[in-house]
Structure formats: C-alpha cells, structure tokens
Design a protein around this motif. Structure first.
Motif, PDB file in Angstrom:
ATOM      1  N   PRO A 264      68.034  75.084 101.108  1.00 36.15           N
ATOM      2  CA  PRO A 264      68.067  76.102 101.929  1.00 36.15           C
ATOM      3  C   PRO A 264      68.100  76.492 101.208  1.00 36.15           C
ATOM      4  O   PRO A 264      67.915  76.642  99.594  1.00 36.15           O
ATOM      5  CB  PRO A 264      69.645  75.978 102.318  1.00 36.15           C
ATOM      6  N   SER A 265      67.466  78.122 101.038  1.00 38.84           N
ATOM      7  CA  SER A 265      67.123  79.109 100.608  1.00 38.84           C
ATOM      8  C   SER A 265      68.358  80.330 100.311  1.00 38.84           C
ATOM      9  O   SER A 265      68.981  80.033 100.708  1.00 38.84           O
ATOM     10  CB  SER A 265      66.060  79.910 101.211  1.00 38.84           C
ATOM     11  N   ALA A 266      68.339  80.408  99.897  1.00 39.66           N
ATOM     12  CA  ALA A 266      68.758  82.712  99.506  1.00 39.66           C
ATOM     13  C   ALA A 266      68.820  83.471 100.719  1.00 39.66           C
ATOM     14  O   ALA A 266      69.576  83.972 100.937  1.00 39.66           O
ATOM     15  CB  ALA A 266      68.497  83.147  98.426  1.00 39.66           C
ATOM     16  N   THR A 267      68.416  82.740 101.791  1.00 39.56           N
ATOM     17  CA  THR A 267      68.220  84.016 102.735  1.00 39.56           C
ATOM     18  C   THR A 267      70.062  83.375 103.669  1.00 39.56           C
ATOM     19  O   THR A 267      70.439  83.904 104.526  1.00 39.56           O
ATOM     20  CB  THR A 267      67.099  83.186 104.173  1.00 39.56           C
ATOM     21  N   LEU A 268      70.616  81.995 103.539  1.00 35.81           N
ATOM     22  CA  LEU A 268      71.911  81.808 104.190  1.00 35.81           C
ATOM     23  C   LEU A 268      72.690  82.507 103.093  1.00 35.81           C
ATOM     24  O   LEU A 268      73.279  83.096 104.127  1.00 35.81           O
ATOM     25  CB  LEU A 268      71.819  80.151 103.591  1.00 35.81           C
ATOM     26  N   LEU A 269      72.397  82.781 102.046  1.00 29.83           N
ATOM     27  CA  LEU A 269      73.720  83.521 101.361  1.00 29.83           C
ATOM     28  C   LEU A 269      73.587  85.158 101.902  1.00 29.83           C
ATOM     29  O   LEU A 269      74.056  85.749 101.769  1.00 29.83           O
ATOM     30  CB  LEU A 269      72.720  84.240 100.109  1.00 29.83           C
TER      31      LEU A 269
END
Length: 783
Positions: A264-269
């Motif tokens: 998972p990438s920082a997009t999830l944050l």
C-alpha cells in the motif's frame, strides 16, 4: 447503572451488615467445635439439578475453601448461617479473578477445556459459554440476576454444560465467538453468551440477557427453556445452522490471500485522513457517536499527517480531541488515569472501570501531543497517568495489574457504579473547609444537583480565567487552591472502599505499559519511570518466559497458558523502547529472540502476517489472523512496526521483506476500512517515509549525551530509531546488534550525534542546536 442491594466484593471491607447479622445468629444458635465448624464450611452443597461432583473434586474444593484468608467473604447471596458459602463449583480452583468471582454461584460451571466438551458429549447437551472479564459492569449484573439465582441455575444445570471464560486470558476463544455473534447479525459486547453443539460449533448467541423479558431482549430463563426444547426436538436444524455458521465464521476470520505484488502507498494515509475528517465531532472531539472511546490511534495518525504535510486541520483535530478528553470526566481528575469510555458525546460521564492497556496507550498519545505542540498540560496528563499506575497498579515484583472495577461500595453499604470517584458539595466542604471548597467546586463543576445520580463526576467545564473572574480572584491563586486541595481530596477518597482490582498480570498489557514508562521516562526525563519499565520487563522475562517462549498470564506465583501474538508483539515493542531508553543492548537481543519465536510459530507462510495463536496451540474452530485495531492495537499492526524498526536497527533486509508481505496481506482491509487499522497506518507512515537513524556516541558515559537527548525529548520525530553508545566496550557490543554504529566515534573526545537516512549520514555534530535542526527536517516522501 445503579443496582441497590448488590453484594460486595471479596475482602473484609465488603462484609455486609446482613452477613454480619447472620454470623452473630450462627454464633448464638450453633455450639460447634472449631473442627466441626471448619468441616461444615468446607463441604460444598450439591449444585441444584446438576450431576454429582466427583468425590476427588469435592475434596479439592474443600481444600481450596480452607485456604481462604481470614475475613474472606464469598461473592454470593447464598450463605450458611456461619457466613460460609453454600455452593462451590469448579471455578474455585481457577487462577483467573473473573472465574473466581463465579465460584460460589449455584451453577455447575466448567472452565474452557476438554473436561467441559467431554461432559457435553457424554450428556448429549449443548454447551452454554459465557465470556466476560472481572471489571465488566454488565457481567456483574447478569451474574447477580441470573447466575447466582437458584431457579435459573437449575435450568442451566439440568439442560446445558455451562462454561465460563475470561476473555483477557483466552482472547482466542473470545475472538471466535464474538465474530460468531456478529455473523448472526447482532452487536457484540460483554458478557458474551453463546450456545454451542458438543463439538464447539455455535448456533445461537448474544450479549446481556435480563432474567425476564425486557429492555428489548428475551428473558434469560425463557431463552434457556426455548433453546432446550429446540435442541431436544429440532436437533437437525440446529446442527445445520451450526455448520453454516461455522463455515461463515471461518471465512470471516481469514484474511484475503495476497493478490498484489505492491505494498500500500501513502495514498491510503490521505484516504484515512478524509475518512476521519468526515466522521470527526467538531463539538467534542474524537469521532461522532453517543459513546466515546479514548481516541488514541487516530490522534497519533493525525499528528503524523500534520508533521509530513503541514495540514493545520489534522493538528487541530488532534489537539482538540486531546484537550476534550483531558478535561472530561473520562479522566480521573484527582488520581490520574482514564476510565474505560464515556457514555456521552462530551467525555463527561464515564464507564468507571480503569484498564491498564487504555492508560498505557493514552500515555503514548499525550506524550506525542506534548512533543508535537510543546504544550505542558499534555505532558502533565501523561505524567499523571504514569503516577497512577506506579501508585495503584504495580505489583511488588514489578509487573502491572490488569484493571479496576467500575463498581464500589457506598457509605450506606450499597454497590453503585462510580461512587468511589464522585463527590457532593457537602463532601468537598467537609474535606476542605469553607474557604477552599467553593473554589474547588467551581473548578470541577460540582453542584447540588450533580451530574450522576445526584453526585458529581469531576470535570473541567470552564477556563481558569472564567472561574477566577466569577470568584473574584486571580487565576494563579485559583490554580494554587486547586493544586493544594488535591492531596487532601485523594486522602479522603482513599478511605472509601476501593473498587475491586483484577490483580492478574498479562504479558501483552505489561508490554504496552512498559513501553509507556520507557517512552515517558525518555520524554519527561524521569529515571524512575525508566527504572519501572526495566523492572517490569525483568519480571516478564523471568516469570513469563519459559524456554524462550512467552506465557500469557501470571497469578498466584506462576505463569499460565502459551502466549498469543499480541503477547509477543507488545513485548517486542516494549524491549525496543527500553533499548532506546537505556542503551542496554541485551534488550535489543531479547527483542530479536522473541521475534524469531514469533516468526517460527505464528507466521502465515502463505499469506503473510501472523496468526493470533502459534502452531502448537489448542485447535479451535478457526485460526484467527487479527485484522482490527480495537481498544488495543492488533498484534499484526504492532508486529509490522516492530519488523520495520528491527530492519532499520539491524540492517537485516529479511525484516523488511516480512513487513512488506504483512502489508500486502492486509492491503485489502486497509483500502476498504482504513480507520479499522489506524495503528497499521502509523506503521505504513513509517514504511513509506524516510525514517531517521539517530546515533549518539559519547566518550565515557551515557550522561554525556544529555544535551542531545534534551533536544530529542522536545522534538516530535515519530519515524526514527535511536541508539546511544559509549565508546569502547559498550559501543563494540552494540555494533554487533546495530551495524549502523560501525565506525561512529565521539569526535575530539566530545559526545557526537549522527543523523542518518537510509544509511546515509549527515555530517556528525557535537553541537546540540545543529542536531535539533536536523531533527526538525522532514524528507520528501513519494506517494
């Protein structure tokens, strides 16, 4: 919430007037010798409608009763004229305080295990499994209303094999049957009551049931009769339903297999932040809802988002939530620590039990709030929590007790929730006198009408400036009055009957509190806190580690049951925190050793991540892989952060590989419900960012690092590792575990700091101010 006439808890302070009168009558009526009286006390009466207990078991129960301390009062309404309990069941032989609370019910209770299942098979009966914990308010209510009622016990004993489970000791059993109740479309909670086939497959369940129909729930006695009739007459339908529920349950407890090669990438944050913003309560802080639980994981995530992006709304939501929790009745304003949760949106009216894990997690979030904002009141909250735990929740051997109850005795001898913590204006006046009481009452919002059963939960409703203006005094004078009154009020409160304390010691919760003391000692510069953390870690490793493996719980001088995922994950985290706080490389070595056991015994070799139980654990209906951060972080969330920290510390890429497989395993859950794994998102923030490697080498002692540590204490640098080494033998020993220290020296005989990222270090510095600037920098992070 108010149950007049409920019996007291075990202990001489809870002997009721009724029991005292019974004992007086017994002394007048019976002229028994000491020997015959002891014999009568220690022979349990037959449990109503239950199969006779084996003679060997009756002897064991008698011996257990004989060992009870002087002044002990049984927790039951069924007493002989001499005050001894009429009924005693198998739970008198258990170590769990929760199980022992039910030892004198007229119910033929079993503990979870082969004996209960064998009895169900032999008698061809369903199992009734009731799960709770010792400080659970509604567990106490159902016990008094149903389990200590003879007529209800007759139904249970005649038609079911009844099993009591302490969810804190057997979280695996609790997780399976809680999920079963959810699968049945019901809301979970405790007490958790489920009915199983003799093979252990659930077919019906729920939470609290009143004795008679009411409160929108079926009466427990009618339910027992109905389920018995269905079992006798529609056995096939029950087994079909149980089989279908078991299949659904097994599927629900499994985590989707890895389907992507990308983590998972920082997009999830960003997605999690948007979700939190939409659910945020702008009036009271935290998430909107009628009931408020301590907001620890989301607040920590918000502080990290603000540090990385400068998003002012993220910090505002975090700060406002911390302020509101600290001002509310959910916080014990006098004694420190927080209650379990608030029953209202404004954090004012709590459920009064106190849990060790809540207070450990809240310590961490207030420490981080202090570092992120510099606000001293947040540091004071953390300090008060640690003071409460040190004073009231620490065992003589160094470990930490589990919880205290919500209920306590009133001055009239009745049991009421929260009475110990609440006040009236008259009580304040009696304690403080007419000069100080009005100011303290105004400070804590104490009124004649009260805010809880005509008593007052102390809370901070108005600012010091507003209160001082109304009283016609200076704010500083008001603060001095309140501060000076606190020891007096605590001394008065301490004379009241205390809530029951659950004195079992759980490995996982001790791990959380060891982290809290270790980090608290670092941030607050308190050597005593670090000592308490070290002492508790020594206790766990000495008493709850056997042949390298952890045990779950400790009571009555010995450890019991194999450890679970959270026992390992939380203790590994604690040892890493202690290593950073002390520089004792043995702590890092112990953490590495426990991680090896976790990898070998708990890892899902195919799907990534860790199961809740080891491969050598008792076989249950399903093997859970925890995927939810509830009141406690999931073992997988903490294990992920441990792997990332160990990878940074040791430079062993194997840890990073395991961390990435774990992230991929939970990627689907993170994408669908990001806030359900807030703690894992904190670890994701560490993974996709650029953690700082902070290395300090001193010429002759750790104390020489103090100018650098003083800057680090006040800096919010969540994604980092820390090592402090003394040049010479200490540095050589640490290099073996932490290769990053290789070649680092105390330049020109002075303490020297190295701030590195991805193994690339900036120029070493002997200047603490230069070091502080390096800490403040935030590297750009690819999304």
């Amino acid at each position: 919430r108010h149950h007049p006439g409920r019996r007291g808890h075990v202990g001489p302070e809870y002997v009721t007037a009724r029991a005292a009168r019974s004992l007086a009558v017994a002394c007048c009526v019976f002229a028994l010798s000491a020997a015959s009286l002891a014999a009568e006390q220690n022979v349990p009466a037959a449990l109503p409608e239950a199969p006779p207990l084996p003679e060997s078991l009756r002897v064991q129960l008698g011996e257990a009763l004989a060992q009870r301390p002087a002044g002990w009062q049984a927790r039951t309404r069924h007493l002989r004229p001499d005050g001894s309990p009429l009924y005693t069941n198998r739970l008198a032989l258990e170590a769990s305080p929760y199980l022992r609370q039910h030892a004198h019910n007229p119910v033929d209770w079993y503990s979870w295990g082969d004996e209960a299942f064998a009895a169900a098979q032999r008698l061809d009966r369903p199992l009734f499994v009731s799960i709770g914990y010792s400080t659970c308010h509604w567990c106490h209510v159902m016990e008094e209303e149903s389990f200590d009622d003879v007529e209800t016990a007759k139904l249970m004993n005649a038609h079911f094999v009844s099993v009591k489970v302490d969810r804190e000791v057997r979280p695996d059993v609790d997780a399976i049957y809680m999920r079963a109740v959810h699968t049945l479309g019901q809301q979970g909670g405790w007490p958790l009551n489920v009915w199983l086939t003799p093979e252990g497959k659930p077919f019906f369940g729920g939470t609290y049931f009143p004795p008679e129909d009411g409160r929108g729930r079926p009466g427990f006695r009618r339910l027992l009769e109905s389920l018995n009739q269905v079992w006798m007459n529609e056995r096939g339908r029950i087994r079909t339903q149980a089989d279908a529920l078991t299949v659904a349950l097994t599927s629900a407890l499994a985590v989707d297999p890895v389907t992507s090669t990308r983590i998972p990438s920082a997009t999830l944050l960003r997605s999690a932040l948007a979700t939190y913003q939409s659910a945020f309560d702008p009036e009271h802080g935290g998430l909107r809802g009628r009931v408020k639980f301590p907001a620890t994981f989301p607040v920590r995530l918000l502080l990290r988002v603000n540090r990385r992006t400068g998003d002012p709304q993220a910090q505002q939501m975090a700060i406002f939530t911390l302020e509101q929790m600290a001002r509310g009745g959910i916080r014990d304003q006098l004694g420190g620590g927080f209650h379990r949760y608030s029953t209202d949106p404004s954090w004012r009216v709590p459920h009064f039990e106190k849990m060790l894990y809540d207070n450990a997690l809240l310590t961490i979030v207030y420490l981080e709030g202090y570092q992120a904002t510099g606000r001293q009141e947040f540091a004071d909250v953390a300090r008060d929590i640690l003071g409460y735990v040190a004073r009231e929740m620490t065992a003589p051997e160094g470990g930490f007790y589990s919880a205290t109850d919500a209920d306590s005795l009133t001055s009239e001898g009745e049991i009421e929730e929260g009475w110990f913590f609440t006040w009236t204006p008259a009580e304040l006046a009696a304690a403080l006198g007419p000069k100080r009481a009005p100011a303290v009452a105004a400070w804590y919002g104490v009124t004649t009408e009260g805010n809880f059963d005509r008593r007052n939960i102390l809370h901070l409703e108005r600012s010091a400036e507003d209160i001082a203006r109304r009283l016609g005094i200076a704010p500083d004078q008001l603060r001095r009055i309140v501060s000076g009154a606190t020891p007096t009020l605590l001394a008065v409160r301490d004379k009241r009957p205390h809530p029951l304390r659950d004195d079992k010691i759980l490995t996982s919760w001790n791990g959380l509190m060891i982290s809290a003391f270790a980090r608290g000692g670092m941030v607050l510069d308190d050597a005593d806190d670090i000592h308490r953390a070290s002492r508790a870690a020594d206790f766990v490793l000495a008493k709850l580690r056997v042949d390298g493996r952890l045990l779950r719980s400790y009571k009555d001088g010995r450890g019991r049951l194999d450890g679970y995922l959270d026992d390992y994950a939380f203790m590994i985290q604690a040892l890493l925190d202690l290593y950073e706080a002390t520089g004792n490389v043995q702590r890092l070595g112990d953490a590495i050793g426990l991680q090896k056991v976790l990898d070998e015994g708990f890892a899902d070799a195919e799907g990534g991540g860790y199961f809740a139980t080891s491969g050598r654990h008792e076989t249950l209906l399903a093997r859970e892989k925890p995927d939810y951060d509830g009141a406690e972080p999931s073992g997988n969330s903490v294990a992920l952060m441990n792997l990332l920290r160990l990878g940074e510390m040791t430079t062993d890429d194997g840890y990073r590989v395991k961390a990435d497989r774990l992230l991929r395993a939970f990627g689907g859950t993170l994408k669908r419900q990001p806030l359900s794994l807030s703690e894992m998102l904190i670890a994701l923030d560490f993974r996709v960012g650029v953690p700082k490697e902070i290395l300090i080498v001193t010429p002759s002692s750790r104390a020489e690092a103090e100018p650098f540590l003083a800057r680090l204490r006040k800096a919010f640098v969540p994604n980092r590792i820390l090592a402090v080494a003394v040049q010479g033998a200490d540095l050589d020993a640490q290099v073996k575990r932490m290769p990053l220290l290789e070649g680092k020296v105390a330049a020109k005989g002075k303490a020297t700091a190295y701030v590195c990222e991805r193994g690339v270090c900036r120029l070493p510095t002997t200047d603490p101010e230069t070091f502080a600037k390096e800490l403040a920098s935030v590297a750009p992070r690819p999304d």
